[in-house]
Design a protein around this motif. Structure first.
Motif, PDB file in Angstrom:
ATOM      1  N   SER A 176       0.838  -1.188   0.000  1.00  0.00           N
ATOM      2  CA  SER A 176       0.000   0.000   0.000  1.00  0.00           C
ATOM      3  C   SER A 176       0.874   1.237   0.000  1.00  0.00           C
ATOM      4  O   SER A 176       1.801   1.354   0.805  1.00  0.00           O
ATOM      5  CB  SER A 176      -0.916   0.002   1.241  1.00  0.00           C
ATOM      6  N   ASP A 177       0.568   2.167  -0.925  1.00  0.00           N
ATOM      7  CA  ASP A 177       1.295   3.434  -0.932  1.00  0.00           C
ATOM      8  C   ASP A 177       1.001   4.238   0.328  1.00  0.00           C
ATOM      9  O   ASP A 177       1.840   4.993   0.816  1.00  0.00           O
ATOM     10  CB  ASP A 177       0.906   4.258  -2.167  1.00  0.00           C
ATOM     11  N   GLU A 178      -0.229   4.068   0.870  1.00  0.00           N
ATOM     12  CA  GLU A 178      -0.611   4.819   2.044  1.00  0.00           C
ATOM     13  C   GLU A 178      -0.017   4.226   3.316  1.00  0.00           C
ATOM     14  O   GLU A 178       0.177   4.937   4.303  1.00  0.00           O
ATOM     15  CB  GLU A 178      -2.138   4.861   2.152  1.00  0.00           C
ATOM     16  N   ILE A 179       0.262   2.932   3.318  1.00  0.00           N
ATOM     17  CA  ILE A 179       0.845   2.268   4.492  1.00  0.00           C
ATOM     18  C   ILE A 179       2.086   1.517   4.029  1.00  0.00           C
ATOM     19  O   ILE A 179       2.072   0.278   3.864  1.00  0.00           O
ATOM     20  CB  ILE A 179      -0.167   1.309   5.153  1.00  0.00           C
TER      21      ILE A 179
ATOM     22  N   ILE B 207     -10.665  -2.993 -21.289  1.00  0.00           N
ATOM     23  CA  ILE B 207     -11.099  -1.784 -20.575  1.00  0.00           C
ATOM     24  C   ILE B 207     -10.929  -2.027 -19.074  1.00  0.00           C
ATOM     25  O   ILE B 207     -11.308  -3.074 -18.558  1.00  0.00           O
ATOM     26  CB  ILE B 207     -12.557  -1.441 -20.906  1.00  0.00           C
ATOM     27  N   ASP B 208     -10.361  -1.039 -18.392  1.00  0.00           N
ATOM     28  CA  ASP B 208     -10.136  -1.150 -16.951  1.00  0.00           C
ATOM     29  C   ASP B 208     -11.491  -1.154 -16.235  1.00  0.00           C
ATOM     30  O   ASP B 208     -12.197  -0.151 -16.193  1.00  0.00           O
ATOM     31  CB  ASP B 208      -9.280   0.028 -16.469  1.00  0.00           C
ATOM     32  N   MET B 209     -11.847  -2.301 -15.650  1.00  0.00           N
ATOM     33  CA  MET B 209     -13.169  -2.464 -15.030  1.00  0.00           C
ATOM     34  C   MET B 209     -13.359  -1.558 -13.821  1.00  0.00           C
ATOM     35  O   MET B 209     -14.465  -1.090 -13.553  1.00  0.00           O
ATOM     36  CB  MET B 209     -13.350  -3.921 -14.605  1.00  0.00           C
ATOM     37  N   HIS B 210     -12.281  -1.320 -13.081  1.00  0.00           N
ATOM     38  CA  HIS B 210     -12.405  -0.510 -11.872  1.00  0.00           C
ATOM     39  C   HIS B 210     -12.552   0.972 -12.209  1.00  0.00           C
ATOM     40  O   HIS B 210     -13.353   1.681 -11.591  1.00  0.00           O
ATOM     41  CB  HIS B 210     -11.202  -0.757 -10.960  1.00  0.00           C
TER      42      HIS B 210
ATOM     43  N   SER C 189      -6.090   7.415  -8.277  1.00  0.00           N
ATOM     44  CA  SER C 189      -5.809   6.083  -7.712  1.00  0.00           C
ATOM     45  C   SER C 189      -6.752   5.777  -6.559  1.00  0.00           C
ATOM     46  O   SER C 189      -7.185   4.629  -6.377  1.00  0.00           O
ATOM     47  CB  SER C 189      -4.348   6.007  -7.259  1.00  0.00           C
ATOM     48  N   LYS C 190      -7.117   6.795  -5.768  1.00  0.00           N
ATOM     49  CA  LYS C 190      -8.052   6.569  -4.659  1.00  0.00           C
ATOM     50  C   LYS C 190      -9.439   6.225  -5.183  1.00  0.00           C
ATOM     51  O   LYS C 190     -10.105   5.315  -4.669  1.00  0.00           O
ATOM     52  CB  LYS C 190      -8.117   7.805  -3.771  1.00  0.00           C
TER      53      LYS C 190
END
Length: 324
Positions: A19-22, A70-73, A122-123
């Protein structure tokens, strides 16, 4: 029940994701170090639960987006968060073409992916990813909100956008509910059966949990068993090839190998071939229930320790290399 491996002391199946955040999450994985002269190779099925969900439900949007790349997210994120109207028009045009008779227009798909990448942070993508998997596994808005730092209202809206987008999957879930109540059992694509007598429980909470488990079972069990069977076939293939590379860990849908440096590229090629092999009738389009079959994709990473893996690739006539 679902054929996922488990372990304890330590629980290797719950090693935290990077995780970039952690950033300290990766520190734990760094203790898994390859011996001198060896490299760790990790092979992970890409979005395997979504691909199995698309297969069993035959949802046209899921199937065509996976086929087109296609990027599903990001796609779901564009439905959850405000984006420019021209992006909505572009995405809707692409979906109409993909799900109609227009087929895949690679140039249009590339425009869609670029447009989504430009406006979806990204979030936003991470929260939409949580909503995608949360909806597939029928978790509630409160659970989704807690896991992905949303308000319950935001989570409820995100889940609703999933059901609005993937109507074929919604229909499949309803059919599964009816089937579960009639048969009291769920089946994976490998033929394994889970009995769920509690779907007729007098307790609404108990019945709802049994129903959720039953609808999850064809997807989760099939995905887990796909990885398990690939590991067995890969182990045999490595032995038959006289290679010293070996599987030393499976973490959910990921196989981790310890490879002598001189075998790394050969082991990577063999691993991808085995994992992406259409080894079963329902992956070859031979099962009449599933006329459309999504591609099964394995992503490869390599490195000296498990916490510092980088994408691994090779090109014809050149040595394999790590992505920078």
């Amino acid at each position: 029940v679902t054929f996922r491996l488990s372990s304890e002391s330590p629980n290797l199946q719950n090693l935290p994701r990077e995780s970039d955040e952690i950033p300290e999450r990766s520190d734990i994985k760094r203790v898994f170090i390859a011996p001198p002269g060896h490299t760790l190779l990790a092979a992970d099925y890409s979005q395997i639960e979504i691909r199995i969900a698309a297969l069993v439900s035959q949802d046209p949007v899921m199937l065509r987006c996976l086929a087109a790349g296609i990027d599903m997210h990001r796609l779901l994120a564009s439905r959850i968060y405000p984006v420019p109207s021209e992006v909505h028009i572009l995405v809707d045009t692409a979906l109409e073409m993909l799900c109609g008779s227009g087929g895949i227009n690679k140039e249009l798909v590339e425009q869609v992916n670029q447009a989504l990448a430009a406006v979806i942070t990204s979030k936003m993508r991470s929260q939409a990813k949580g909503a995608n998997f949360g909806a597939i596994y029928l978790i509630g808005p409160n659970t989704l909100a807690t896991k992905h730092l949303m308000t319950p209202e935001q989570a409820r809206y995100a889940l609703q956008q999933f059901w609005n987008l993937f109507l074929g999957y919604k229909d499949w879930v309803e059919r599964m509910r009816e089937e579960l109540f009639q048969t009291l059992e769920a089946r994976s694509l490998f033929g394994h059966v889970r009995h769920l007598y509690d779907v007729r429980s007098g307790s609404p909470a108990v019945a709802a949990e049994a129903e959720r488990a039953g609808i999850n079972y064809p997807i989760q069990s099939t995905a887990s068993n796909l990885t398990l069977q690939a590991g067995v076939r890969l182990m045999r293939a490595l032995q038959q090839a006289g290679m010293r590379s070996r599987i030393f860990l499976q973490i959910h849908d990921e196989l981790v190998l310890e490879c002598p440096d001189e075998e790394l590229e050969a082991a990577a090629r063999l691993t991808r071939t085995i994992m992406e092999e259409r080894a079963y009738p329902w992956l070859r389009g031979e099962d009449s229930r599933f006329p459309e079959v999504p591609e099964i994709v394995a992503d490869l990473k390599a490195g000296r320790n498990l916490g510092e893996l980088k994408k691994f690739f090779w090109t014809a006539g050149k040595n394999a290399d790590f992505a920078s």
